[in-house]
Design a protein around this motif. Structure first.
Motif, mmCIF file in Angstrom:
data_model
loop_
_atom_site.group_PDB
_atom_site.id
_atom_site.type_symbol
_atom_site.label_atom_id
_atom_site.label_comp_id
_atom_site.label_asym_id
_atom_site.label_seq_id
_atom_site.Cartn_x
_atom_site.Cartn_y
_atom_site.Cartn_z
ATOM 1 N N GLY A 122 68.434 18.886 33.951
ATOM 2 C CA GLY A 122 67.671 20.316 33.377
ATOM 3 C C GLY A 122 66.141 20.240 33.480
ATOM 4 O O GLY A 122 65.533 21.073 33.745
ATOM 5 N N HIS A 126 63.251 22.349 36.272
ATOM 6 C CA HIS A 126 62.283 23.255 35.887
ATOM 7 C C HIS A 126 61.282 23.315 36.498
ATOM 8 O O HIS A 126 60.512 24.166 36.947
ATOM 9 C CB HIS A 126 62.045 23.074 34.437
ATOM 10 C CG HIS A 126 61.085 24.086 33.719
ATOM 11 N ND1 HIS A 126 61.363 25.079 33.461
ATOM 12 C CD2 HIS A 126 59.493 23.831 34.051
ATOM 13 C CE1 HIS A 126 60.310 26.009 32.975
ATOM 14 N NE2 HIS A 126 59.305 25.267 33.257
ATOM 15 N N SER A 263 65.939 27.407 31.883
ATOM 16 C CA SER A 263 65.991 28.053 33.312
ATOM 17 C C SER A 263 66.999 29.208 32.896
ATOM 18 O O SER A 263 67.785 29.324 32.309
ATOM 19 C CB SER A 263 66.700 27.058 34.390
ATOM 20 O OG SER A 263 65.935 26.089 34.550
ATOM 21 N N GLN A 268 69.882 27.718 36.727
ATOM 22 C CA GLN A 268 70.380 26.562 35.848
ATOM 23 C C GLN A 268 71.919 26.156 36.521
ATOM 24 O O GLN A 268 71.980 25.013 36.734
ATOM 25 C CB GLN A 268 70.370 26.711 34.392
ATOM 26 C CG GLN A 268 70.804 25.412 33.635
ATOM 27 C CD GLN A 268 70.609 25.633 31.976
ATOM 28 O OE1 GLN A 268 70.152 26.714 31.627
ATOM 29 N NE2 GLN A 268 71.071 24.859 31.456
#
Length: 303
Positions: A122, A126, A263, A268
């Motif tokens: 994660g 980004h 996101s 995501q």
């Protein structure tokens, strides 16, 4: 017999293991749907140069690069594609990879793009971003993204998240075709937030209509509801928990990111899913001005 929704498949190729896995999956899907393949290699513009030193010319011009890459692409096609599958190969010179893929698919009138993607965390996703997500945002057709750690040739368990947005079920017909071709088990995951009861009611109505349609189409499915503020994270968790091998989502253009470390839903899932993700962008909505009635403008929304 139900007609296929997939007749042409575009596959961006860069000769990596990830793109080879995507090509293998696209080839299997072409057999299932009797679809043709469009193999695409994109050369970035900066690679096209000519260097001359002491009378020695190293030719990296567009023409020479395209000729060499078309030859290499044809060799790959000869190795992996059987004589029963129609295909074309193409090399493009472009400044932007995602734009080149989208334009090529549009010109070929492709019904599906199948491409590899790198799975990220994660935090990393980004900053790194995703060529695959950039393609999804503007593609003229659905995009099937294939992560980089294993190969897929069939989908036996499919996760079908549904959010309370107007376009949530636009993906149903293609999802139905995928389910039937693979004889897959289907799990429908309804995502809602109890803080927005009006959306929860809309979701309940959507799922009720979907359940009726599934019964009509003779597709057995389990339906689950989940109250969450983190839709993408829950979808990824359920995909691991249920051990699915395909997630089908609607790529909603209206979604926006929240905090700095969040996101959007689609991005995501694409960047972090460890299984293929079929992203279907809703049909564009056009606002058309009609002739005024009694001097009052009337507008019609056309999907």
């Amino acid at each position: 017999m139900e007609s296929t929704l997939i007749k042409k498949i575009t596959v961006p190729v860069d000769y990596s293991e990830t793109s080879r896995s995507a090509l293998a999956l696209a080839l299997e899907m072409s057999r299932q749907h009797q679809a043709s393949l469009h193999l695409l290699y994109v050369v970035e513009q900066y690679q096209c140069i000519s260097i001359s030193e002491n009378g020695l010319i190293i030719d990296f011009t567009k023409e020479s690069i395209k000729a060499a890459e078309l030859k290499r692409l044809q060799k790959l096609a000869n190795e992996v594609i059987d004589g029963q599958t129609a295909y074309v190969v193409e090399c493009r010179i472009a400044n932007d990879l995602s734009t080149a893929v989208v334009e090529a698919a549009l010109e070929q009138e492709s019904d599906l793009i199948v491409m590899g993607t790198q799975v990220t965390s994660g935090f990393v996703s980004h900053f790194v971003g995703s060529v695959a997500y950039d393609v999804v945002k503007t593609a003229p057709c659905p995009v099937l993204t294939v992560p980089n750690h294993r190969a897929w040739t069939a989908f036996k368990k499919i996760l079908f998240p549904v959010r309370p947005v107007a376009t949530a079920l636009e993906k149903y017909d293609l999802a139905k075709a995928m389910i039937r071709h693979n004889k897959a088990e289907l799990t429908v995951l309804g995502l809602y937030n109890e803080d927005t009861p009006q959306l929860s009611d809309a979701l309940t109505e959507m799922l009720s209509n979907l359940e009726i349609q599934l019964k009509y189409d003779r597709i057995w499915a389990s339906i689950e509801l989940a109250d969450t503020e983190e839709g993408a994270e829950l979808v990824l968790f359920k995909s691991r928990q249920l051990d699915v091998d395909l997630i089908i989502i609607t790529a909603d253009e209206s979604e926006t990111s929240g905090s700095f470390f969040e996101s959007p839903y689609t991005e995501q899932i694409i960047n972090q899913s460890k299984v293929p993700v079929l992203s279907i962008r809703p049909a564009p909505v056009r606002v058309v001005q009609m002739q005024p009635i009694d001097a009052i403008p009337v507008f019609s929304v056309v999907a």
